[in-house]
Design a protein around this motif. Structure first.
Motif, PDB file in Angstrom:
ATOM      1  N   ALA A 225       0.775  -1.238   0.012  1.00  0.00           N
ATOM      2  CA  ALA A 225       0.153   0.029   0.088  1.00  0.00           C
ATOM      3  C   ALA A 225       0.771   1.263   0.165  1.00  0.00           C
ATOM      4  O   ALA A 225       0.395   2.200  -0.758  1.00  0.00           O
ATOM      5  N   VAL A 226       2.084   1.276   0.770  1.00  0.00           N
ATOM      6  CA  VAL A 226       2.940   2.372   0.749  1.00  0.00           C
ATOM      7  C   VAL A 226       3.391   2.618  -0.618  1.00  0.00           C
ATOM      8  O   VAL A 226       3.765   3.795  -1.136  1.00  0.00           O
TER       9      VAL A 226
ATOM     10  N   ASP B 298       0.929   4.038  -2.802  1.00  0.00           N
ATOM     11  CA  ASP B 298       0.534   5.468  -2.706  1.00  0.00           C
ATOM     12  C   ASP B 298       1.619   6.401  -3.328  1.00  0.00           C
ATOM     13  O   ASP B 298       1.414   7.288  -4.135  1.00  0.00           O
ATOM     14  N   ARG B 299       2.975   5.891  -3.151  1.00  0.00           N
ATOM     15  CA  ARG B 299       4.085   6.807  -3.914  1.00  0.00           C
ATOM     16  C   ARG B 299       3.991   6.760  -5.140  1.00  0.00           C
ATOM     17  O   ARG B 299       4.312   7.787  -5.969  1.00  0.00           O
TER      18      ARG B 299
ATOM     19  N   TRP C 185       0.977   6.113  -7.193  1.00  0.00           N
ATOM     20  CA  TRP C 185      -0.388   6.588  -7.794  1.00  0.00           C
ATOM     21  C   TRP C 185      -0.405   8.112  -7.486  1.00  0.00           C
ATOM     22  O   TRP C 185      -1.334   8.801  -8.156  1.00  0.00           O
ATOM     23  N   SER C 186      -0.076   8.432  -6.416  1.00  0.00           N
ATOM     24  CA  SER C 186      -0.188   9.867  -6.019  1.00  0.00           C
ATOM     25  C   SER C 186       0.426  10.857  -6.806  1.00  0.00           C
ATOM     26  O   SER C 186       0.055  11.949  -6.928  1.00  0.00           O
TER      27      SER C 186
ATOM     28  N   GLU D 270      -6.118   7.178 -10.718  1.00  0.00           N
ATOM     29  CA  GLU D 270      -5.137   6.636  -9.788  1.00  0.00           C
ATOM     30  C   GLU D 270      -4.693   7.635  -8.520  1.00  0.00           C
ATOM     31  O   GLU D 270      -4.445   7.036  -7.574  1.00  0.00           O
ATOM     32  N   ARG D 271      -4.785   8.855  -8.800  1.00  0.00           N
ATOM     33  CA  ARG D 271      -4.297   9.939  -7.829  1.00  0.00           C
ATOM     34  C   ARG D 271      -5.393   9.460  -6.911  1.00  0.00           C
ATOM     35  O   ARG D 271      -5.255   9.794  -5.550  1.00  0.00           O
TER      36      ARG D 271
ATOM     37  N   ALA E  64      -5.089   6.486  -4.703  1.00  0.00           N
ATOM     38  CA  ALA E  64      -3.921   6.620  -3.881  1.00  0.00           C
ATOM     39  C   ALA E  64      -4.218   6.898  -2.511  1.00  0.00           C
ATOM     40  O   ALA E  64      -3.754   6.369  -1.408  1.00  0.00           O
ATOM     41  N   GLY E  65      -5.343   7.818  -2.444  1.00  0.00           N
ATOM     42  CA  GLY E  65      -5.752   8.024  -0.967  1.00  0.00           C
ATOM     43  C   GLY E  65      -6.358   6.846  -0.111  1.00  0.00           C
ATOM     44  O   GLY E  65      -6.331   6.807   1.028  1.00  0.00           O
TER      45      GLY E  65
ATOM     46  N   ALA F 298      -5.085   3.936  -0.541  1.00  0.00           N
ATOM     47  CA  ALA F 298      -3.868   3.410  -0.298  1.00  0.00           C
ATOM     48  C   ALA F 298      -3.342   3.873   1.302  1.00  0.00           C
ATOM     49  O   ALA F 298      -3.042   3.207   2.027  1.00  0.00           O
ATOM     50  N   ARG F 299      -3.415   5.097   1.492  1.00  0.00           N
ATOM     51  CA  ARG F 299      -3.153   5.835   2.500  1.00  0.00           C
ATOM     52  C   ARG F 299      -3.810   5.363   3.811  1.00  0.00           C
ATOM     53  O   ARG F 299      -3.568   5.174   4.843  1.00  0.00           O
TER      54      ARG F 299
END
Length: 197
Positions: free
Chosen positions: A138-139, A142-143, A145-146, A153-154, A157-158, A160-161
């Motif tokens: 997940a980390v 996030d890196r 897709w953010s 994808e952005r 990413a939320g 994933a966080r």
């Protein structure tokens, strides 16, 4: 956190419209407390990132509809096909309705709610011992897709966080309550000790 059993709520909404839907859309057409997609999407094929609990998704379509209904519960894999999985189990009727919506929008019927028939205390503990693998994934997601050029994808990413935060925070308490439910067949009362992970 006390475990909340979503299955009575899920069964009661069958044949009725979800509260978040326009009533003209029609009723919930499937009992999402049962198995996913009959033969084609068994529990054994659920995504390895799926958090223990009654709900799961197994070999979903790749349309990325789940977060539109249940962003606090559904995330997508990044293995090349973008299948959905459940990263947080519902804790209220509203949250159960969100997962039902995700199941209703997924064209393969690949969501299921019969995870209680398969999770054992040993399997839950195994998943918890291996949680670092899920957290690291997940980390990384996030890196990646953010900073993606893709808005979807952005947005994901939320999720994933949120999954990392869930693993680091309330998930242990949830899983201890879920273990009690699996072992005793009921939700723990406030004074009862919960089993350890």
């Amino acid at each position: 956190m006390t475990y909340w059993d979503p299955l009575p709520t899920v069964r009661a909404i069958v044949g009725k419209p979800l509260p978040q839907w326009d009533p003209r859309r029609g009723p919930v057409r499937h009992d999402w407390s049962g198995p996913a997609g009959r033969v084609h999407h068994p529990w054994a094929r659920r995504d390895w990132r799926s958090v223990p609990g009654p709900f799961y998704a197994a070999e979903t379509d790749t349309c990325w509809t789940g977060r539109g209904c249940a962003p606090a519960h559904v995330l997508y894999d990044d293995d090349g096909d973008g299948q959905e999985f459940v990263y947080r189990q519902p804790r209220s009727p509203r949250e159960a309705y969100e997962l039902i919506c995700a199941g209703e929008c997924e064209v393969f019927g690949a969501y299921g709610g019969d995870g209680d028939a398969y999770w054992t205390p040993e399997l839950v503990r195994d998943w918890w011992r291996d949680r670092r693998r899920v957290r690291e994934w997940a980390v990384r997601l996030d890196r990646t897709w953010s900073v993606s050029a893709r808005a979807d994808e952005r947005e994901a990413a939320g999720g994933a966080r949120a999954y990392v935060s869930h693993i680091d925070g309330e998930l242990e308490g949830y899983l201890r309550g879920y273990l009690f439910r699996l072992q005793e067949g009921r939700t723990a009362r406030s004074a009862e000790a919960l089993p350890g992970l």
